[in-house]
Design a protein around this motif. Sequence first.
Motif, PDB file in Angstrom:
ATOM      1  N   CYS A  88       0.709  -1.206  -0.174  1.00 17.02           N
ATOM      2  CA  CYS A  88       0.039   0.115   0.043  1.00 17.02           C
ATOM      3  C   CYS A  88       0.876   1.207   0.069  1.00 17.02           C
ATOM      4  CB  CYS A  88      -0.945  -0.115   1.344  1.00 17.02           C
ATOM      5  SG  CYS A  88      -2.250  -1.165   1.223  1.00 17.02           S
ATOM      6  N   LEU A  89       0.062   2.417  -0.282  1.00 16.04           N
ATOM      7  CA  LEU A  89       0.731   3.580  -0.385  1.00 16.04           C
ATOM      8  C   LEU A  89       0.478   4.487   0.984  1.00 16.04           C
ATOM      9  CD1 LEU A  89       0.334   4.431  -4.035  1.00 16.04           C
ATOM     10  CD2 LEU A  89       2.618   4.034  -2.850  1.00 16.04           C
ATOM     11  N   ARG A  90       1.417   4.509   1.984  1.00 19.07           N
ATOM     12  CA  ARG A  90       1.038   5.122   3.367  1.00 19.07           C
ATOM     13  C   ARG A  90       1.373   6.494   3.217  1.00 19.07           C
ATOM     14  NH1 ARG A  90       4.322   1.374   7.370  1.00 19.07           N
ATOM     15  NH2 ARG A  90       3.714  -0.659   6.615  1.00 19.07           N
ATOM     16  N   MET A  91       0.684   7.222   3.647  1.00 14.36           N
ATOM     17  CA  MET A  91       0.906   8.760   3.640  1.00 14.36           C
ATOM     18  C   MET A  91       0.372   9.630   4.956  1.00 14.36           C
ATOM     19  SD  MET A  91      -1.202   9.183  -0.145  1.00 14.36           S
ATOM     20  CE  MET A  91      -0.344  11.002  -0.662  1.00 14.36           C
ATOM     21  N   SER A  92       0.992  10.953   5.062  1.00 19.24           N
ATOM     22  CA  SER A  92       0.596  11.645   6.131  1.00 19.24           C
ATOM     23  C   SER A  92      -0.987  11.682   6.366  1.00 19.24           C
ATOM     24  CB  SER A  92       1.205  12.960   6.117  1.00 19.24           C
ATOM     25  OG  SER A  92       0.296  13.860   5.054  1.00 19.24           O
ATOM     26  N   TYR A  93      -1.479  12.052   7.415  1.00 16.73           N
ATOM     27  CA  TYR A  93      -2.841  11.910   7.788  1.00 16.73           C
ATOM     28  C   TYR A  93      -3.290  13.029   6.806  1.00 16.73           C
ATOM     29  CZ  TYR A  93      -3.135   8.743  11.733  1.00 16.73           C
ATOM     30  OH  TYR A  93      -3.020   7.641  12.425  1.00 16.73           O
ATOM     31  N   PRO A  94      -3.005  14.277   6.664  1.00 20.43           N
ATOM     32  CA  PRO A  94      -3.794  15.262   6.100  1.00 20.43           C
ATOM     33  C   PRO A  94      -3.850  14.809   4.768  1.00 20.43           C
ATOM     34  CG  PRO A  94      -2.147  16.466   7.448  1.00 20.43           C
ATOM     35  CD  PRO A  94      -1.741  14.730   7.472  1.00 20.43           C
ATOM     36  N   SER A  95      -2.634  14.035   3.866  1.00 19.74           N
ATOM     37  CA  SER A  95      -2.833  13.768   2.677  1.00 19.74           C
ATOM     38  C   SER A  95      -3.663  12.531   2.675  1.00 19.74           C
ATOM     39  CB  SER A  95      -1.393  13.323   2.165  1.00 19.74           C
ATOM     40  OG  SER A  95      -0.483  14.306   2.284  1.00 19.74           O
ATOM     41  N   ALA A  96      -3.739  11.591   3.310  1.00 29.90           N
ATOM     42  CA  ALA A  96      -4.445  10.315   2.961  1.00 29.90           C
ATOM     43  C   ALA A  96      -6.021  10.848   3.259  1.00 29.90           C
ATOM     44  CB  ALA A  96      -4.340   9.590   4.145  1.00 29.90           C
ATOM     45  N   GLN A  97      -6.206  11.661   4.281  1.00 30.96           N
ATOM     46  CA  GLN A  97      -7.671  12.458   4.199  1.00 30.96           C
ATOM     47  C   GLN A  97      -8.129  12.961   3.011  1.00 30.96           C
ATOM     48  OE1 GLN A  97      -8.177  14.745   7.503  1.00 30.96           O
ATOM     49  NE2 GLN A  97     -10.446  14.442   7.619  1.00 30.96           N
ATOM     50  N   TRP A  98      -7.293  13.678   2.400  1.00 30.82           N
ATOM     51  CA  TRP A  98      -7.586  14.618   1.129  1.00 30.82           C
ATOM     52  C   TRP A  98      -8.111  13.701   0.194  1.00 30.82           C
ATOM     53  CZ3 TRP A  98      -6.738  14.961  -3.829  1.00 30.82           C
ATOM     54  CH2 TRP A  98      -7.153  16.218  -4.396  1.00 30.82           C
ATOM     55  N   ILE A  99      -7.179  12.662  -0.154  1.00 33.56           N
ATOM     56  CA  ILE A  99      -7.368  11.612  -1.284  1.00 33.56           C
ATOM     57  C   ILE A  99      -8.788  10.840  -0.868  1.00 33.56           C
ATOM     58  CG2 ILE A  99      -6.487   9.277  -2.127  1.00 33.56           C
ATOM     59  CD1 ILE A  99      -3.830  10.576  -2.130  1.00 33.56           C
ATOM     60  N   TYR A 100      -9.001  10.431   0.505  1.00 29.34           N
ATOM     61  CA  TYR A 100     -10.272   9.735   0.784  1.00 29.34           C
ATOM     62  C   TYR A 100     -11.411  10.736   0.358  1.00 29.34           C
ATOM     63  CZ  TYR A 100     -13.522   7.595   4.028  1.00 29.34           C
ATOM     64  OH  TYR A 100     -14.676   6.692   4.298  1.00 29.34           O
ATOM     65  N   SER A 101     -11.241  11.903   0.682  1.00 27.95           N
ATOM     66  CA  SER A 101     -12.387  13.084   0.694  1.00 27.95           C
ATOM     67  C   SER A 101     -12.749  13.572  -0.896  1.00 27.95           C
ATOM     68  CB  SER A 101     -12.274  14.198   1.277  1.00 27.95           C
ATOM     69  OG  SER A 101     -12.030  13.756   2.853  1.00 27.95           O
ATOM     70  N   ASN A 102     -11.445  13.310  -1.757  1.00 28.62           N
ATOM     71  CA  ASN A 102     -11.417  14.202  -2.990  1.00 28.62           C
ATOM     72  C   ASN A 102     -11.501  13.059  -4.057  1.00 28.62           C
ATOM     73  OD1 ASN A 102     -11.770  17.203  -2.564  1.00 28.62           O
ATOM     74  ND2 ASN A 102     -10.308  16.164  -1.133  1.00 28.62           N
ATOM     75  N   VAL A 103     -10.968  11.875  -3.981  1.00 26.08           N
ATOM     76  CA  VAL A 103     -10.619  10.933  -5.251  1.00 26.08           C
ATOM     77  C   VAL A 103     -12.107   9.951  -5.209  1.00 26.08           C
ATOM     78  CG1 VAL A 103      -9.211   9.025  -6.032  1.00 26.08           C
ATOM     79  CG2 VAL A 103      -8.303  11.167  -5.081  1.00 26.08           C
ATOM     80  N   TYR A 104     -12.420   9.738  -6.527  1.00 29.95           N
ATOM     81  CA  TYR A 104     -13.687   9.275  -6.500  1.00 29.95           C
ATOM     82  C   TYR A 104     -13.476   7.943  -7.603  1.00 29.95           C
ATOM     83  CZ  TYR A 104     -15.679  13.141  -4.292  1.00 29.95           C
ATOM     84  OH  TYR A 104     -15.820  14.153  -3.486  1.00 29.95           O
ATOM     85  N   ALA A 105     -14.162   7.003  -7.535  1.00 30.62           N
ATOM     86  CA  ALA A 105     -14.358   5.891  -8.377  1.00 30.62           C
ATOM     87  C   ALA A 105     -13.909   6.391  -9.770  1.00 30.62           C
ATOM     88  CB  ALA A 105     -15.422   5.011  -8.531  1.00 30.62           C
ATOM     89  N   GLY A 106     -13.015   5.685 -10.351  1.00 33.15           N
ATOM     90  CA  GLY A 106     -12.323   5.974 -11.822  1.00 33.15           C
ATOM     91  C   GLY A 106     -11.322   6.828 -12.007  1.00 33.15           C
ATOM     92  N   THR A 107     -10.860   7.351 -10.928  1.00 34.02           N
ATOM     93  CA  THR A 107      -9.713   8.187 -11.123  1.00 34.02           C
ATOM     94  C   THR A 107      -8.388   7.567 -11.483  1.00 34.02           C
ATOM     95  OG1 THR A 107     -10.489   9.860  -9.067  1.00 34.02           O
ATOM     96  CG2 THR A 107      -8.323   9.938  -9.584  1.00 34.02           C
ATOM     97  N   ALA A 108      -7.880   8.152 -12.436  1.00 33.44           N
ATOM     98  CA  ALA A 108      -6.647   7.442 -13.055  1.00 33.44           C
ATOM     99  C   ALA A 108      -5.366   7.539 -12.031  1.00 33.44           C
ATOM    100  CB  ALA A 108      -6.104   8.080 -14.262  1.00 33.44           C
ATOM    101  N   VAL A 109      -4.574   6.447 -11.909  1.00 31.56           N
ATOM    102  CA  VAL A 109      -3.641   6.336 -10.902  1.00 31.56           C
ATOM    103  C   VAL A 109      -2.439   5.633 -11.860  1.00 31.56           C
ATOM    104  CG1 VAL A 109      -2.460   5.487  -8.908  1.00 31.56           C
ATOM    105  CG2 VAL A 109      -4.965   6.198  -8.947  1.00 31.56           C
ATOM    106  N   LEU A 110      -1.250   6.170 -11.977  1.00 34.41           N
ATOM    107  CA  LEU A 110      -0.062   5.754 -13.105  1.00 34.41           C
ATOM    108  C   LEU A 110       0.778   5.622 -11.772  1.00 34.41           C
ATOM    109  CD1 LEU A 110       1.163   4.704 -15.331  1.00 34.41           C
ATOM    110  CD2 LEU A 110       1.902   7.119 -15.724  1.00 34.41           C
ATOM    111  N   ILE A 111       1.329   4.341 -11.459  1.00 41.66           N
ATOM    112  CA  ILE A 111       2.235   3.882 -10.713  1.00 41.66           C
ATOM    113  C   ILE A 111       3.588   3.543 -11.382  1.00 41.66           C
ATOM    114  CG2 ILE A 111       2.979   2.560  -8.470  1.00 41.66           C
ATOM    115  CD1 ILE A 111      -0.204   2.338  -8.028  1.00 41.66           C
ATOM    116  N   TYR A 112       4.812   3.970 -11.116  1.00 43.92           N
ATOM    117  CA  TYR A 112       5.855   3.858 -11.817  1.00 43.92           C
ATOM    118  C   TYR A 112       7.101   3.869 -11.065  1.00 43.92           C
ATOM    119  CZ  TYR A 112       6.372   8.868 -12.018  1.00 43.92           C
ATOM    120  OH  TYR A 112       6.302  10.157 -11.482  1.00 43.92           O
ATOM    121  N   SER A 113       8.317   3.463 -11.445  1.00 37.22           N
ATOM    122  CA  SER A 113       9.573   3.452 -10.832  1.00 37.22           C
ATOM    123  C   SER A 113      10.302   4.662 -11.104  1.00 37.22           C
ATOM    124  CB  SER A 113      10.450   2.000 -10.980  1.00 37.22           C
ATOM    125  OG  SER A 113       9.359   0.990 -10.429  1.00 37.22           O
TER     126      SER A 113
END
Length: 113
Positions: A88-113
Amino acid sequence: MGVDRSTHRVGVFKGSANNWSLQYWWSCVTGAPSTPTITGYYRTTGGKRMSLSTDSRAKWCTQIWNGYFFHTILNSDAELGNSLSHGCLRMSYPSAQWIYSNVYAGTAVLIYS
């Protein structure tokens, strides 16, 4: 959204094709070498939980795909910028809460090295 595993950063972008602007660039924890964070292109499922069933310290959980989530750090901000998680991607409390509140189903996520 973009996740750079090599720099342990999550970027939030606003706009449309060929016209993106970076809104946020947050430090994160990525998967440990034995349990790496997935790579590739995903669309968030819309799954959200206040905590993970496998670890109640993980709060503000937003599902990326299957068992992979954005969620809060488990212990302290000292975790950020390291490869320590089970994928999983662990984040600070404010960042994780922002994502929880503002990122909805279907949001594109590109994960790369």
